[in-house]
Scaffold this motif. Structure first.
Motif, PDB file in Angstrom:
ATOM      1  N   SER A  12       0.828  -1.211   0.000  1.00  0.00           N
ATOM      2  CA  SER A  12       0.000   0.000   0.000  1.00  0.00           C
ATOM      3  C   SER A  12       0.858   1.254   0.000  1.00  0.00           C
ATOM      4  N   SER A  15      -3.405   4.539   0.459  1.00  0.00           N
ATOM      5  CA  SER A  15      -4.519   3.720  -0.046  1.00  0.00           C
ATOM      6  C   SER A  15      -5.749   3.776   0.850  1.00  0.00           C
ATOM      7  N   ILE A  19      -8.324   0.490   0.725  1.00  0.00           N
ATOM      8  CA  ILE A  19      -7.741  -0.678   1.391  1.00  0.00           C
ATOM      9  C   ILE A  19      -8.701  -1.374   2.352  1.00  0.00           C
ATOM     10  N   ASP A  40       3.706  -1.372   3.680  1.00  0.00           N
ATOM     11  CA  ASP A  40       3.336   0.015   3.363  1.00  0.00           C
ATOM     12  C   ASP A  40       4.587   0.811   3.001  1.00  0.00           C
ATOM     13  N   THR A  47      -3.841   5.712   5.730  1.00  0.00           N
ATOM     14  CA  THR A  47      -3.663   4.265   5.522  1.00  0.00           C
ATOM     15  C   THR A  47      -3.105   3.577   6.764  1.00  0.00           C
ATOM     16  N   SER A  96      -4.121  -3.296  -2.768  1.00  0.00           N
ATOM     17  CA  SER A  96      -4.939  -2.557  -1.808  1.00  0.00           C
ATOM     18  C   SER A  96      -6.214  -1.950  -2.397  1.00  0.00           C
TER      19      SER A  96
END
Length: 205
Positions: A12, A15, A19, A40, A47, A96
């Motif tokens: 991600s 996102s 997500i 991430d 996020t 995601s």
């Protein structure tokens, strides 16, 4: 008897708008043992807050969580970090804004045997902007992998030992890393198996 362990990787970066539906699809999997590896890239929106909110929810559902947020060198690098951190026997990558179909992991694991390296299926393509949805099928015309991605990559589940034998994603590639990986697997004799099932849904764009 406990079955083979599955690891799902989600990468991600900023996102937060998409997500959560991915998380919900993971929670709809009853298969265990299951590990969720969250990679991430240093998101600056909400996020990371969402991930931290869901970690205890996953754990209460019996899903192991492996989460780290740090800058990466692009999508391929993020995929590779996830593969490296995965402890499962079978690894799937769900981005995601994609979703696993409900309880599909049971069917995926049943399809594997010790001789199978990759299991793939079909993908439900959702285009909300144009109010379209249709099924994109993986085609087992593997000799064409040299020229085009005939497999739906979001539906591909791979043995971790296969990554160890034939390598991960080429970080020099930004767009065709999935085709390059599957073509390399095929050239080296990997065994592929197709199931006529919708495995994931994927959003256009």
């Amino acid at each position: 008897m406990v079955g083979e362990k599955v690891s799902i990787i989600t990468i991600s970066y900023n996102s937060e708008k998409t997500i959560e539906k991915t998380f919900q699809s993971i929670l709809k999997q009853s298969y265990r043992p299951l590990e969720y590896v969250l990679v991430d890239g240093g998101s600056t929106d909400g996020t990371i807050d969402l991930i931290k909110k869901y970690i205890p929810v996953f754990m209460e559902s019996g899903i192991e969580v492996n989460f780290k947020s740090e800058p990466d060198k692009g999508i391929s690098d993020a995929f590779n970090k996830g593969i490296e951190r995965s402890t499962g026997d079978i690894i799937g990558i769900i981005n995601s804004d994609d979703q696993l179909m409900e309880n599909v992991l049971i069917k995926i694991v049943k399809t594997f045997d010790q001789n199978i390296d990759v299991v793939c299926g079909d993908c439900l393509w959702l285009d909300e902007k144009h109010n379209l949805k249709y099924i994109r099928k993986s085609k087992m015309q593997l000799d064409k992998l040299k020229y085009e991605m005939v497999l739906m990559h979001p539906t591909c589940f791979v043995r971790k030992t296969s990554y160890k034998k034939w390598g991960c994603f080429d970080i020099k590639l930004k767009y065709v890393m999935d085709k390059d990986l599957m073509a390399r697997f095929y050239r080296n004799g990997a065994q592929f198996k197709y199931i006529p099932e919708v495995v994931t849904s994927m959003s256009a764009g």
